[in-house]
Structures are given as C-alpha cells and as structure tokens.
Design a protein around this motif. Structure first.
Motif, PDB file in Angstrom:
ATOM      1  N   LEU A  24       4.098  -3.032   4.274  1.00  0.00           N
ATOM      2  CA  LEU A  24       4.450  -4.320   4.887  1.00  0.00           C
ATOM      3  C   LEU A  24       3.929  -5.465   4.027  1.00  0.00           C
ATOM      4  O   LEU A  24       4.571  -6.502   3.908  1.00  0.00           O
ATOM      5  CB  LEU A  24       3.869  -4.413   6.300  1.00  0.00           C
ATOM      6  N   MET A  25       2.760  -5.297   3.424  1.00  0.00           N
ATOM      7  CA  MET A  25       2.194  -6.344   2.564  1.00  0.00           C
ATOM      8  C   MET A  25       3.107  -6.595   1.370  1.00  0.00           C
ATOM      9  O   MET A  25       3.429  -7.748   1.055  1.00  0.00           O
ATOM     10  CB  MET A  25       0.792  -5.925   2.086  1.00  0.00           C
ATOM     11  N   GLU A  26       3.542  -5.542   0.686  1.00  0.00           N
ATOM     12  CA  GLU A  26       4.439  -5.719  -0.467  1.00  0.00           C
ATOM     13  C   GLU A  26       5.735  -6.396  -0.038  1.00  0.00           C
ATOM     14  O   GLU A  26       6.248  -7.282  -0.719  1.00  0.00           O
ATOM     15  CB  GLU A  26       4.733  -4.352  -1.103  1.00  0.00           C
ATOM     16  N   ILE A  37      -1.926 -13.123   1.947  1.00  0.00           N
ATOM     17  CA  ILE A  37      -2.510 -13.472   0.646  1.00  0.00           C
ATOM     18  C   ILE A  37      -2.673 -12.222  -0.227  1.00  0.00           C
ATOM     19  O   ILE A  37      -2.323 -12.220  -1.388  1.00  0.00           O
ATOM     20  CB  ILE A  37      -3.888 -14.149   0.827  1.00  0.00           C
ATOM     21  N   ALA A  38      -3.244 -11.182   0.340  1.00  0.00           N
ATOM     22  CA  ALA A  38      -3.401  -9.900  -0.363  1.00  0.00           C
ATOM     23  C   ALA A  38      -4.248 -10.034  -1.629  1.00  0.00           C
ATOM     24  O   ALA A  38      -3.848  -9.608  -2.708  1.00  0.00           O
ATOM     25  CB  ALA A  38      -2.045  -9.274  -0.657  1.00  0.00           C
ATOM     26  N   GLU A  39      -5.417 -10.624  -1.494  1.00  0.00           N
ATOM     27  CA  GLU A  39      -6.307 -10.854  -2.642  1.00  0.00           C
ATOM     28  C   GLU A  39      -6.655  -9.574  -3.384  1.00  0.00           C
ATOM     29  O   GLU A  39      -6.827  -9.586  -4.596  1.00  0.00           O
ATOM     30  CB  GLU A  39      -7.607 -11.508  -2.156  1.00  0.00           C
ATOM     31  N   CYS A  40      -6.795  -8.480  -2.673  1.00  0.00           N
ATOM     32  CA  CYS A  40      -7.211  -7.231  -3.336  1.00  0.00           C
ATOM     33  C   CYS A  40      -6.022  -6.384  -3.762  1.00  0.00           C
ATOM     34  O   CYS A  40      -6.196  -5.259  -4.232  1.00  0.00           O
ATOM     35  CB  CYS A  40      -8.137  -6.428  -2.429  1.00  0.00           C
ATOM     36  N   ASN A  41      -4.834  -6.934  -3.594  1.00  0.00           N
ATOM     37  CA  ASN A  41      -3.609  -6.271  -4.040  1.00  0.00           C
ATOM     38  C   ASN A  41      -3.391  -4.902  -3.405  1.00  0.00           C
ATOM     39  O   ASN A  41      -2.900  -3.975  -4.045  1.00  0.00           O
ATOM     40  CB  ASN A  41      -3.602  -6.169  -5.570  1.00  0.00           C
ATOM     41  N   GLY A  42      -3.814  -4.771  -2.171  1.00  0.00           N
ATOM     42  CA  GLY A  42      -3.487  -3.551  -1.432  1.00  0.00           C
ATOM     43  C   GLY A  42      -4.553  -2.478  -1.433  1.00  0.00           C
ATOM     44  O   GLY A  42      -4.283  -1.338  -1.060  1.00  0.00           O
ATOM     45  N   SER A  43      -5.768  -2.850  -1.800  1.00  0.00           N
ATOM     46  CA  SER A  43      -6.857  -1.867  -1.846  1.00  0.00           C
ATOM     47  C   SER A  43      -7.639  -1.772  -0.538  1.00  0.00           C
ATOM     48  O   SER A  43      -8.681  -1.117  -0.502  1.00  0.00           O
ATOM     49  CB  SER A  43      -7.828  -2.218  -2.972  1.00  0.00           C
ATOM     50  N   ALA A  44      -7.180  -2.449   0.490  1.00  0.00           N
ATOM     51  CA  ALA A  44      -7.866  -2.453   1.788  1.00  0.00           C
ATOM     52  C   ALA A  44      -9.291  -2.970   1.649  1.00  0.00           C
ATOM     53  O   ALA A  44     -10.225  -2.465   2.258  1.00  0.00           O
ATOM     54  CB  ALA A  44      -7.861  -1.064   2.431  1.00  0.00           C
ATOM     55  N   ALA A  45      -9.455  -4.007   0.826  1.00  0.00           N
ATOM     56  CA  ALA A  45     -10.795  -4.517   0.553  1.00  0.00           C
ATOM     57  C   ALA A  45     -10.939  -6.011   0.798  1.00  0.00           C
ATOM     58  O   ALA A  45     -11.981  -6.579   0.477  1.00  0.00           O
ATOM     59  CB  ALA A  45     -11.175  -4.206  -0.893  1.00  0.00           C
ATOM     60  N   CYS A  46      -9.918  -6.672   1.329  1.00  0.00           N
ATOM     61  CA  CYS A  46     -10.037  -8.126   1.479  1.00  0.00           C
ATOM     62  C   CYS A  46      -9.669  -8.639   2.872  1.00  0.00           C
ATOM     63  O   CYS A  46     -10.105  -9.711   3.261  1.00  0.00           O
ATOM     64  CB  CYS A  46      -9.178  -8.839   0.434  1.00  0.00           C
ATOM     65  N   ALA A  47      -8.837  -7.931   3.573  1.00  0.00           N
ATOM     66  CA  ALA A  47      -8.373  -8.308   4.924  1.00  0.00           C
ATOM     67  C   ALA A  47      -7.555  -9.597   4.937  1.00  0.00           C
ATOM     68  O   ALA A  47      -7.388 -10.206   5.991  1.00  0.00           O
ATOM     69  CB  ALA A  47      -9.537  -8.388   5.909  1.00  0.00           C
ATOM     70  N   THR A  48      -7.049 -10.026   3.775  1.00  0.00           N
ATOM     71  CA  THR A  48      -6.207 -11.231   3.751  1.00  0.00           C
ATOM     72  C   THR A  48      -4.727 -10.880   3.927  1.00  0.00           C
ATOM     73  O   THR A  48      -3.854 -11.705   3.667  1.00  0.00           O
ATOM     74  CB  THR A  48      -6.387 -12.033   2.440  1.00  0.00           C
ATOM     75  N   CYS A  49      -4.475  -9.671   4.360  1.00  0.00           N
ATOM     76  CA  CYS A  49      -3.090  -9.251   4.644  1.00  0.00           C
ATOM     77  C   CYS A  49      -2.955  -8.879   6.119  1.00  0.00           C
ATOM     78  O   CYS A  49      -2.049  -8.156   6.495  1.00  0.00           O
ATOM     79  CB  CYS A  49      -2.699  -8.082   3.748  1.00  0.00           C
ATOM     80  N   HIS A  50      -3.863  -9.405   6.925  1.00  0.00           N
ATOM     81  CA  HIS A  50      -3.924  -9.107   8.359  1.00  0.00           C
ATOM     82  C   HIS A  50      -2.616  -9.483   9.055  1.00  0.00           C
ATOM     83  O   HIS A  50      -2.120 -10.596   8.898  1.00  0.00           O
ATOM     84  CB  HIS A  50      -5.098  -9.911   8.936  1.00  0.00           C
ATOM     85  N   ARG A  84      -3.492  -4.914  12.167  1.00  0.00           N
ATOM     86  CA  ARG A  84      -3.486  -3.942  11.071  1.00  0.00           C
ATOM     87  C   ARG A  84      -3.603  -4.704   9.756  1.00  0.00           C
ATOM     88  O   ARG A  84      -3.291  -5.886   9.675  1.00  0.00           O
ATOM     89  CB  ARG A  84      -2.174  -3.135  11.040  1.00  0.00           C
ATOM     90  N   LEU A  85      -4.040  -3.985   8.725  1.00  0.00           N
ATOM     91  CA  LEU A  85      -3.928  -4.500   7.365  1.00  0.00           C
ATOM     92  C   LEU A  85      -2.527  -4.123   6.902  1.00  0.00           C
ATOM     93  O   LEU A  85      -2.183  -2.935   6.854  1.00  0.00           O
ATOM     94  CB  LEU A  85      -4.972  -3.859   6.452  1.00  0.00           C
ATOM     95  N   SER A  86      -1.726  -5.131   6.557  1.00  0.00           N
ATOM     96  CA  SER A  86      -0.326  -4.825   6.230  1.00  0.00           C
ATOM     97  C   SER A  86      -0.192  -3.990   4.965  1.00  0.00           C
ATOM     98  O   SER A  86       0.827  -3.337   4.755  1.00  0.00           O
ATOM     99  CB  SER A  86       0.497  -6.108   6.125  1.00  0.00           C
ATOM    100  N   CYS A  87      -1.235  -3.952   4.141  1.00  0.00           N
ATOM    101  CA  CYS A  87      -1.176  -3.122   2.934  1.00  0.00           C
ATOM    102  C   CYS A  87      -1.349  -1.639   3.253  1.00  0.00           C
ATOM    103  O   CYS A  87      -1.140  -0.785   2.386  1.00  0.00           O
ATOM    104  CB  CYS A  87      -2.224  -3.557   1.909  1.00  0.00           C
ATOM    105  N   GLN A  88      -1.714  -1.339   4.479  1.00  0.00           N
ATOM    106  CA  GLN A  88      -1.948   0.054   4.850  1.00  0.00           C
ATOM    107  C   GLN A  88      -0.833   0.612   5.741  1.00  0.00           C
ATOM    108  O   GLN A  88      -0.933   1.737   6.218  1.00  0.00           O
ATOM    109  CB  GLN A  88      -3.301   0.186   5.567  1.00  0.00           C
TER     110      GLN A  88
END
Ligand code: FES
Length: 105
Positions: A24-26, A37-50, A84-88
């Motif tokens: 979903l993040m991509e 925002i996805a600062e960590c580019n999908g590594s589940a390390a920033c929570a800016t893709c909430h 959810r984190l959209s990168c996950q």
C-alpha cells in the motif's frame, strides 16, 4: 487490478489502480497520495506510512508482526484499531475497493 481508495487527511479521495504484490505504501507513493512519507523506504522503521484500514480488512489480513505492532506506537497520529504500516500490507484482490485513510498528523 484492485482499486484502492486512499482518503487523505483533508478528506480528498484518491482512487488508484494497484498492482497485486506491491505494498500500500508503494502504491500511495506512486500515486502522490499526500501524508505517506515513508522515510525508511519500507523497512518498518519509521512509522511515517501509517494508515487506518477498515475493521473487516484487518480481520482478513490476520495478525500483524510484533515489530510492526511496536512501531505503530511511534506514529505521529494517534493509533487506532485499524492502524497499519502501509509498507507492511501487500495489495491483493481481497483489498479491492477498500478505503485506506491517511490519519491527520
Ligand atoms: S515506510 Fe517506514 S515504516 Fe513504513
């Protein structure tokens, strides 16, 4: 191809065609959905893709990982039951036509 309906914090809807297997993040970034925002580019390390998903989809997706669960506590917007984190979250036909809300920061 499933359609995902992103709802930005100001209520604007972005209905986009999504590719199965992408996150979903991509999908949000590729379609310039504001607030992801996805600062960590999908590594589940920033929570800016909430994002916040509907309850029925949360059940269908199954339990989230312990790491994602911990990271959601660091999201800027308050956590909700559908958070959810959209990168996950991977796009699949099961997500067709769901509303994905981007919470106000
Ligand atoms: S992009 Fe950083 S946690 Fe999802």
């Amino acid at each position: 191809m499933p359609t995902i309906r992103f709802l930005s914090a100001d209520g604007t809807e972005f209905a986009v065609e999504a590719q199965n297997g992408r996150t979903l993040m991509e999908t949000a970034l590729e379609n310039s959905v504001p607030g992801i925002i996805a600062e960590c580019n999908g590594s589940a390390a920033c929570a800016t893709c909430h994002v916040v998903l509907p309850e029925e989809i949360m059940l269908a997706l199954g339990p989230i990982s312990e790491h994602e669960n911990d990271m959601l506590d660091f999201a800027e917007a308050p956590r909700e039951s559908g958070s959810r984190l959209s990168c996950q979250v991977k796009v699949s036909d099961a997500l067709d036509n769901i509303s994905v809300r981007v919470p106000a920061a």
